[in-house]
Write an enzyme that holds these catalytic residues in place. Structure first.
Site, PDB file in Angstrom:
ATOM      1  N   PHE A   1       0.811  -1.223   0.000  1.00 17.80           N
ATOM      2  CA  PHE A   1       0.000   0.000   0.000  1.00 17.80           C
ATOM      3  C   PHE A   1       0.842   1.271   0.000  1.00 17.80           C
ATOM      4  O   PHE A   1       0.355   2.338  -0.383  1.00 17.80           O
ATOM      5  CB  PHE A   1      -0.966   0.000   1.191  1.00 17.80           C
ATOM      6  CG  PHE A   1      -0.384   0.466   2.499  1.00 17.80           C
ATOM      7  CD1 PHE A   1      -0.624   1.753   2.957  1.00 17.80           C
ATOM      8  CD2 PHE A   1       0.379  -0.385   3.286  1.00 17.80           C
ATOM      9  CE1 PHE A   1      -0.102   2.186   4.170  1.00 17.80           C
ATOM     10  CE2 PHE A   1       0.892   0.030   4.494  1.00 17.80           C
ATOM     11  CZ  PHE A   1       0.659   1.335   4.938  1.00 17.80           C
ATOM     12  N   LYS A   2       2.110   1.169   0.379  1.00 15.85           N
ATOM     13  CA  LYS A   2       2.963   2.360   0.394  1.00 15.85           C
ATOM     14  C   LYS A   2       3.092   2.966  -1.005  1.00 15.85           C
ATOM     15  O   LYS A   2       3.364   4.159  -1.160  1.00 15.85           O
ATOM     16  CB  LYS A   2       4.339   2.025   0.955  1.00 15.85           C
ATOM     17  CG  LYS A   2       4.322   1.388   2.352  1.00 15.85           C
ATOM     18  CD  LYS A   2       3.790   2.324   3.408  1.00 15.85           C
ATOM     19  CE  LYS A   2       3.592   1.655   4.745  1.00 15.85           C
ATOM     20  NZ  LYS A   2       4.787   1.437   5.523  1.00 15.85           N
ATOM     21  N   ASP A   3       2.905   2.133  -2.049  1.00 13.72           N
ATOM     22  CA  ASP A   3       2.974   2.654  -3.423  1.00 13.72           C
ATOM     23  C   ASP A   3       1.906   3.714  -3.688  1.00 13.72           C
ATOM     24  O   ASP A   3       2.093   4.586  -4.538  1.00 13.72           O
ATOM     25  CB  ASP A   3       2.788   1.522  -4.439  1.00 13.72           C
ATOM     26  CG  ASP A   3       3.976   0.577  -4.480  1.00 13.72           C
ATOM     27  OD1 ASP A   3       5.114   1.051  -4.376  1.00 13.72           O
ATOM     28  OD2 ASP A   3       3.752  -0.645  -4.615  1.00 13.72           O
TER      29      ASP A   3
END
Length: 498
Positions: A116-118
Site C-alpha cells: 500500500f505504500k505505493d
C-alpha cells in the site's frame, strides 16, 4: 476554513510553526520543533458521492487533493497525479475493491512494490519536485527514511534517479521479510542508499528523528548543498494521497449497489505507524460516511492498549512477528490524532516530551472522548494464520499476514457487537511478498527458498505472479551496508559526503 477557493495552511502539532504553505510542509517533512504538520482545519467534500463515483481514480484524486494542496495549480497537481497513477499499477482501477464472503477487501498492493505504500510514494516524488520549485529551493533534497519493510522499497522506487534527490533508507537487520530485504538490497538507481541497522524499527525511526532534530548537522549538510526531507508517513505529502482511496472505495461500493447512499461502512486497517488509519479518520472528518475505524494491531499491541486505557506505554517487550510492517511500538502519526482530539499544541508537545523521557503518557478524559470513532483490537500470530487458512478455505481468496490481522480484528468486533456490519478490510500487501508465511498458514509445504515459495503459492492460488517479483529475483544485490544505531548519522555522511 472553507475549502472553496481559500488557501489551506498547515501548523505544527507542537505549536512551533503556523501558516505554513502546503508545498513548504511537503519539502520540510517534519516541523522545525519536531512536530508534524496538520491542516489548520479539515476541508469538507465539495461534491456528492454520486458525482465522485463517476470519476476515474486520477480525477477523484485531483478533487480530494486540491482541497489540501491549495498552492498547487490544477496543471501542477494533475501532472503529479497522472505521473504517479499510470501503468506502474497493474490494474486501471489502481485500488480495486473485491467482495469475498462477508467482507470487502480494498486491494492497495497493485503498485510496483506490491504494498500500500505505493499509493502515496508513487506521487510523493512529483509533489516534492513541484514543491521545491515553488519554494525556490536550490539544494539537493535528501529523503531520509526508516522502514519496517514496505516504505523503504516504495520510497526508493518512487525517488529512483529523480533529479535533485538522494534517498537513504534504514531498515532493521532482522526485522523484515526475506523478500522485503531482497527488494531493498537489489534496488537500482545512482541516488539510492540502503543500510541495515542492528536494532528494531523503533530504533531506526528514533535514529532518523534524531538526525532531523540535529540542527548543527543539518547546517553542515546545507553547506554541502543537501537539504533533508522525509518520505515516512510523517510527511503530509504521504498522508493526503491516502485519503483518496477511502473515498474511492466507498463510492465504488455505493455505485455497485453494495452500499445504500449514506450507509455507514466500517474500516479495519492493519496498523503500525498509524498513517493509513489516520487517512481514514481524515476521510470521515471530510464527510465520508465511515462508521467505526478498527485499529488492528499484532502482538505489538501498544495501540490496542492505548485506545482501551488512555495510556500509551512503549515500555514493553518488542515482538518480531510474521506481519513485520506492524512491528512498531512508537506510532508516529498518532501525534496528529492527539492534536485533532484536543486541538491543543501545548498539550501535544507535553505528551510527546513524556513519551521521549519516560516512554509513556496518559491522555485526558476529554481527549479520550474525542477518540470514539475508533475500536482497537489485536490478532495473535495463531489467529492471523487461522484467518489466512479459513478465508482461503471458504472463499479461495488469499490474505497476506497484515491483512489477516485486519480480518481477525473485524471478526472480533462483529462478535462483540453480536452482528456483522458492512466492513472494508484494508488489504495492504500482496500475499506473494510473504509466500512462506502464507504457505505455512495454509498447511502447505514451505520451500526454503523465497522464490520457490512464490512459485508454490502461484500453483495453489492460480493468481499470476506480479512482474516486479521476477525483477527482484533477477536483480543484482547492490546494497550491503550494516551499521549500529549510534552510527546512523555517520552513515548518512558516508553516503553523501564521501
Amino acid at each position: 476554513m472553507s475549502s472553496k477557493g481559500e488557501n489551506m495552511v498547515y501548523q505544527s502539532t507542537r505549536g512551533g510553526e503556523e501558516n505554513v504553505s502546503p508545498s513548504l510542509a511537503i519539502v520540510q517533512g517534519l516541523a522545525k520543533d519536531g512536530g508534524l504538520f496538520v491542516p489548520q482545519e479539515m476541508p469538507k467534500l465539495e461534491k456528492s458521492l454520486e458525482d465522485y463515483a463517476e470519476l476515474s481514480y486520477q480525477d477523484l484524486a485531483y478533487e480530494i487533493m486540491k482541497l489540501y494542496l491549495t498552492d498547487f495549480t490544477e496543471e501542477e497537481l494533475r501532472y503529479c497525479i497522472n505521473s504517479a497513477y499510470d501503468d506502474k499499477f497493474s490494474t486501471k482501477e489502481i485500488a480495486p475493491v473485491v467482495k469475498k464472503g462477508d467482507s470487502y477487501y480494498l486491494e492497495l498492493f497493485h503498485g510496483r512494490t506490491l504494498a500500500f505504500k505505493d499509493m502515496a510514494l508513487s506521487i510523493l516524488p512529483y509533489l516534492m519536485k513541484v514543491s521545491c520549485k515553488k519554494n525556490q529551493i536550490q539544494e539537493k533534497i535528501v529523503i531520509l527514511t526508516a522502514t519496517s519493510g514496505d516504505t523503504g522499497k516504495a520510497a526508493m522506487e518512487g525517488f529512483c534517479d529523480v533529479d535533485g534527490c538522494e534517498i537513504i533508507v534504514f531498515y532493521p537487520k532482522d526485522g523484515v521479510s526475506p523478500f522485503q530485504e531482497r527488494q531493498m538490497r537489489a534496488q537500482k538507481g545512482e541516488n539510492t542508499h540502503v543500510a541495515a541497522i542492528l536494532g528494531n524499527f523503533d530504533d531506526a525511526q528514533s535514529g532518523v528523528k534524531k538526525i532531523f532534530s540535529d540542527k548543527a548537522y543539518q547546517e553542515k549538510l546545507l553547506e554541502k548543498g543537501y537539504r533533508l526531507s522525509s518520505a515516512n508517513s510523517i510527511n503530509i505529502g504521504r498522508l493526503v494521497p491516502q485519503i483518496v482511496y477511502y473515498v474511492y472505495a466507498y463510492c465504488r461500493l455505493q455505485k455497485s449497489g453494495e452500499l445504500k447512499a449514506g450507509e455507514s461502512l466500517n474500516a479495519s486497517v492493519p496498523t503500525g505507524n498509524f498513517g493509513n488509519i489516520l487517512a481514514a479518520y481524515c476521510a470521515k472528518g471530510m464527510g465520508l460516511p465511515l462508521g467505526k475505524l478498527l485499529c488492528a494491531s499484532n502482538d505489538n499491541k501498544v495501540l490496542t492498549d492505548f485506545f482501551r486505557t488512555g495510556i500509551y506505554d512503549k515500555n514493553r517487550p518488542f515482538h518480531v512477528t510474521t506481519s513485520p510492517s506492524m512491528d512498531i511500538l512508537i506510532s508516529s502519526n498518532l501525534e496528529r490524532l492527539l492534536y485533532f482530539a484536543g486541538e491543543n499544541a501545548e498539550e501535544c508537545k507535553k505528551l510527546m516530551e513524556e513519551l521521549k523521557d519516560k516512554g509513556k503518557y496518559r491522555i485526558s478524559e476529554a481527549m479520550e472522548k474525542e477518540l470514539k470513532d475508533f475500536y482497537s483490537g489485536y490478532g495473535k500470530e495463531a489467529e492471523g494464520s487461522h484467518s489466512i487458512f479459513q478465508t482461503y478455505k471458504e472463499t479461495g481468496y488469499v490474505l497476506d499476514p497484515h491483512t489477516a490481522v485486519a480480518k481477525v480484528v473485524a471478526d472480533h468486533y462483529a462478535y462483540e457487537q453480536g452482528r456483522r456490519d458492512k466492513c472494508l478490510v484494508v488489504s495492504t500487501a500482496s500475499p506473494y511478498k510473504f509466500s512462506q508465511t502464507v504457505l505455512k498458514a495454509l498447511k502447505e509445504p514451505v520451500p526454503q527458498d523465497v522464490f520457490e515459495g512464490i512459485e508454490a503459492l502461484e500453483k495453489l492460488w492460480k493468481e499470476p505472479i506480479p512482474a516486479p517479483v521476477k525483477e527482484v529475483e533477477e536483480g543484482e544485490i547492490r546494497h550491503s551496508t550494516v551499521c549500529s544505531v549510534e552510527d546512523m548519522e555517520a552513515t548518512v555522511s558516508h553516503f553523501l559526503l564521501s
